[in-house]
Design a protein around this motif. Sequence first.
Motif, PDB file in Angstrom:
ATOM      1  N   GLY A 100       0.540  -0.305 -13.521  1.00 25.48           N
ATOM      2  CA  GLY A 100       1.197  -1.396 -13.646  1.00 25.48           C
ATOM      3  C   GLY A 100       1.525  -1.717 -15.199  1.00 25.48           C
ATOM      4  N   GLY A 101       1.411  -0.334 -15.973  1.00 24.22           N
ATOM      5  CA  GLY A 101       1.902  -0.548 -17.344  1.00 24.22           C
ATOM      6  C   GLY A 101       0.854  -0.722 -18.367  1.00 24.22           C
ATOM      7  N   LEU A 102      -0.569  -0.787 -18.084  1.00 24.43           N
ATOM      8  CA  LEU A 102      -1.588  -0.913 -19.024  1.00 24.43           C
ATOM      9  C   LEU A 102      -2.312   0.351 -19.061  1.00 24.43           C
ATOM     10  N   HIS A 103      -2.066   0.853 -20.017  1.00 21.58           N
ATOM     11  CA  HIS A 103      -2.596   2.360 -20.481  1.00 21.58           C
ATOM     12  C   HIS A 103      -4.039   2.263 -21.336  1.00 21.58           C
ATOM     13  N   LEU A 104      -5.099   2.532 -20.654  1.00 22.28           N
ATOM     14  CA  LEU A 104      -6.263   2.492 -21.590  1.00 22.28           C
ATOM     15  C   LEU A 104      -6.808   3.782 -21.598  1.00 22.28           C
ATOM     16  N   ILE A 105      -7.196   4.091 -22.899  1.00 24.79           N
ATOM     17  CA  ILE A 105      -7.500   5.484 -23.512  1.00 24.79           C
ATOM     18  C   ILE A 105      -8.908   5.013 -24.221  1.00 24.79           C
ATOM     19  N   THR A 106     -10.045   5.506 -23.308  1.00 28.52           N
ATOM     20  CA  THR A 106     -11.413   5.202 -23.748  1.00 28.52           C
ATOM     21  C   THR A 106     -12.082   6.427 -23.846  1.00 28.52           C
ATOM     22  N   ARG A 107     -11.650   7.515 -23.336  1.00 29.29           N
ATOM     23  CA  ARG A 107     -12.449   8.785 -23.309  1.00 29.29           C
ATOM     24  C   ARG A 107     -12.239   9.929 -24.386  1.00 29.29           C
ATOM     25  N   VAL A 108     -12.970  10.699 -24.598  1.00 32.47           N
ATOM     26  CA  VAL A 108     -12.659  11.848 -25.556  1.00 32.47           C
ATOM     27  C   VAL A 108     -11.728  12.527 -25.020  1.00 32.47           C
ATOM     28  N   GLY A 109     -11.890  12.917 -23.827  1.00 28.90           N
ATOM     29  CA  GLY A 109     -11.057  13.767 -22.960  1.00 28.90           C
ATOM     30  C   GLY A 109      -9.489  13.383 -22.828  1.00 28.90           C
ATOM     31  N   GLN A 110      -9.244  12.095 -23.223  1.00 32.49           N
ATOM     32  CA  GLN A 110      -7.738  11.529 -23.205  1.00 32.49           C
ATOM     33  C   GLN A 110      -7.123  11.827 -24.332  1.00 32.49           C
ATOM     34  N   VAL A 111      -7.634  12.245 -25.586  1.00 33.55           N
ATOM     35  CA  VAL A 111      -7.013  12.186 -26.800  1.00 33.55           C
ATOM     36  C   VAL A 111      -5.806  12.977 -26.880  1.00 33.55           C
ATOM     37  N   ASP A 112      -5.664  14.157 -26.094  1.00 33.93           N
ATOM     38  CA  ASP A 112      -4.557  14.768 -26.040  1.00 33.93           C
ATOM     39  C   ASP A 112      -3.861  14.660 -24.790  1.00 33.93           C
ATOM     40  N   LEU A 113      -4.113  13.733 -23.928  1.00 31.74           N
ATOM     41  CA  LEU A 113      -3.186  13.325 -22.963  1.00 31.74           C
ATOM     42  C   LEU A 113      -2.503  12.094 -23.285  1.00 31.74           C
ATOM     43  N   PRO A 114      -1.248  12.464 -23.757  1.00 28.82           N
ATOM     44  CA  PRO A 114      -0.285  11.059 -24.130  1.00 28.82           C
ATOM     45  C   PRO A 114       0.265  10.153 -23.225  1.00 28.82           C
ATOM     46  N   VAL A 115       0.361   8.958 -23.435  1.00 32.33           N
ATOM     47  CA  VAL A 115       1.471   8.087 -22.572  1.00 32.33           C
ATOM     48  C   VAL A 115       2.841   8.534 -23.051  1.00 32.33           C
ATOM     49  N   VAL A 116       3.589   8.613 -22.230  1.00 36.83           N
ATOM     50  CA  VAL A 116       4.941   9.163 -22.502  1.00 36.83           C
ATOM     51  C   VAL A 116       5.976   8.237 -22.172  1.00 36.83           C
ATOM     52  N   VAL A 117       6.682   7.817 -23.036  1.00 36.36           N
ATOM     53  CA  VAL A 117       7.733   6.527 -22.818  1.00 36.36           C
ATOM     54  C   VAL A 117       8.886   7.101 -23.356  1.00 36.36           C
ATOM     55  N   GLU A 118      10.168   7.101 -22.503  1.00 36.47           N
ATOM     56  CA  GLU A 118      11.270   7.634 -22.797  1.00 36.47           C
ATOM     57  C   GLU A 118      12.163   6.454 -23.528  1.00 36.47           C
ATOM     58  N   ASP A 119      13.020   6.833 -24.113  1.00 34.96           N
ATOM     59  CA  ASP A 119      14.155   5.890 -24.943  1.00 34.96           C
ATOM     60  C   ASP A 119      15.551   6.575 -24.793  1.00 34.96           C
ATOM     61  N   GLU A 120      16.417   6.124 -25.292  1.00 35.62           N
ATOM     62  CA  GLU A 120      17.843   6.756 -25.259  1.00 35.62           C
ATOM     63  C   GLU A 120      18.028   8.217 -26.016  1.00 35.62           C
ATOM     64  N   PHE A 121      16.992   8.270 -26.844  1.00 34.91           N
ATOM     65  CA  PHE A 121      16.921   9.391 -27.762  1.00 34.91           C
ATOM     66  C   PHE A 121      15.990  10.629 -27.253  1.00 34.91           C
ATOM     67  N   GLY A 122      15.155  10.226 -26.194  1.00 32.23           N
ATOM     68  CA  GLY A 122      13.990  11.079 -25.706  1.00 32.23           C
ATOM     69  C   GLY A 122      12.705  10.651 -25.654  1.00 32.23           C
ATOM     70  N   PRO A 123      11.790  11.434 -25.570  1.00 34.01           N
ATOM     71  CA  PRO A 123      10.275  10.964 -25.560  1.00 34.01           C
ATOM     72  C   PRO A 123       9.740  10.800 -26.602  1.00 34.01           C
ATOM     73  N   VAL A 124       8.908   9.599 -26.544  1.00 33.09           N
ATOM     74  CA  VAL A 124       7.893   9.172 -27.607  1.00 33.09           C
ATOM     75  C   VAL A 124       6.692   9.115 -26.879  1.00 33.09           C
ATOM     76  N   VAL A 125       5.545  10.231 -27.318  1.00 30.64           N
ATOM     77  CA  VAL A 125       4.464  10.378 -27.012  1.00 30.64           C
ATOM     78  C   VAL A 125       3.224   9.480 -27.904  1.00 30.64           C
ATOM     79  N   PHE A 126       2.585   8.678 -27.017  1.00 34.42           N
ATOM     80  CA  PHE A 126       1.691   7.826 -27.731  1.00 34.42           C
ATOM     81  C   PHE A 126       0.137   8.333 -27.460  1.00 34.42           C
ATOM     82  N   TYR A 127      -0.556   8.909 -28.652  1.00 35.39           N
ATOM     83  CA  TYR A 127      -1.867   9.440 -28.519  1.00 35.39           C
ATOM     84  C   TYR A 127      -3.006   8.361 -28.887  1.00 35.39           C
TER      85      TYR A 127
END
Length: 391
Positions: A100-127
């Motif tokens: 639903g668009g709510l990304h909760l990062i709470t575990r150590v194992g998620q630190v290198d699994l970014p949320v990827v959001v695209e804009d007109e220039f390409g991907p932005v990765v949120f760690y």
Amino acid sequence: MKILHTSDWHIGRTFHGVDLLADQASVLNTIAALVREHGVDVVVVPGDIYDRSIPSSDAVTVCNRGFEAIRDAGAIIVATSGNHDSAVRLGAGASFAAAGGLHLITRVGQVDLPVVVEDEFGPVVFYGIPYLEPEITRVELDVPRARSHSDVLGAAMARVRADLTGRQESDPKTRSVLLAHAFVVGGEATGEERSISVGGVETVSAAEFDGVDYVALGHLHSPQMLSERVWYSGSPLPYSFGERSHRKAALLVELDGSGLVSTSRLDLPIVRGLRQLTGTLEVLLSSSDYDDAEDCYVSALLTDPVRPIDAMRALHTRFPFAVHLEWQRPEGNSELKYRDAVRGRDDIEIARGFVSAVRSEPTEGEISLMEAALGSADRADEATAELGVSA
């Protein structure tokens, strides 16, 4: 891409016993309005969403409604857990929430699994790097000898950089945003933030985050820039009288195809002001100098020569949001050491001085009672001494 950085919501916190949920609901609605007004694509919340590891049902309701308002305004949400949150409870249902668009990062194992959001220039990765307690996370981060926050955060950042390097080699247009809940060297604390040094050194260097386009920090409650790319947004509400001079804000971050373009403050409205007042009770209740404090949370320091009876009730007749009260005699000297205060004085003088200091000058009847009590104690000491001699 437009990103709104806010943190340290502390949903469920009370202020000197006063429930703040209505104030918190109001400021979350304001944040949602900023999302809509500025066309924000992503809202980042680096930790301390809740004030407690087990929030009340009312706190959960306020938080969920805030998330819903932000999503309805058009933004994706990326959030991490802090040192106040329970990572396990906040992260429960995270995979479902992500749909639903709510990304909760709470575990150590998620630190290198970014949320990827695209804009007109390409991907932005949120760690997201949630709050990392060294004793709990060092084994999972493969740094078993780690003792400090710098050690474990450095290990987490190594994972982030490895993933980011691979993505940028595949697509050089990839840009990066990092969320972290930490006490970074150079940050100014307010004194209200809970210490995060449990078994280790609590501060980390801003250099740990090198290589990321923008670093959204949580933990410290005042908006502040540590470098062009590393910022604390601060809390959206003041949570102590030490924060009364802060102007709370969210940060609007803009990225273009080459990375960070700008970071600007969006001041948040003052839901209810904070005032510290000093004077006699009569002056505080009558002076027009304090008219502007009548709708504020008030901390009062009374300077009456005698401690007023039922002073808080009286204050509430003018200041309904008075939450804290102290009394200090005008002639009191906090620098005076106790041994200097009692030197050369007999027991009854010391007792009279104590009652006078904490309340008011004792009456003649009270002095008689103190004399009787001291006399009884003297006789008991004498009897004990006699028994000791005879033995």
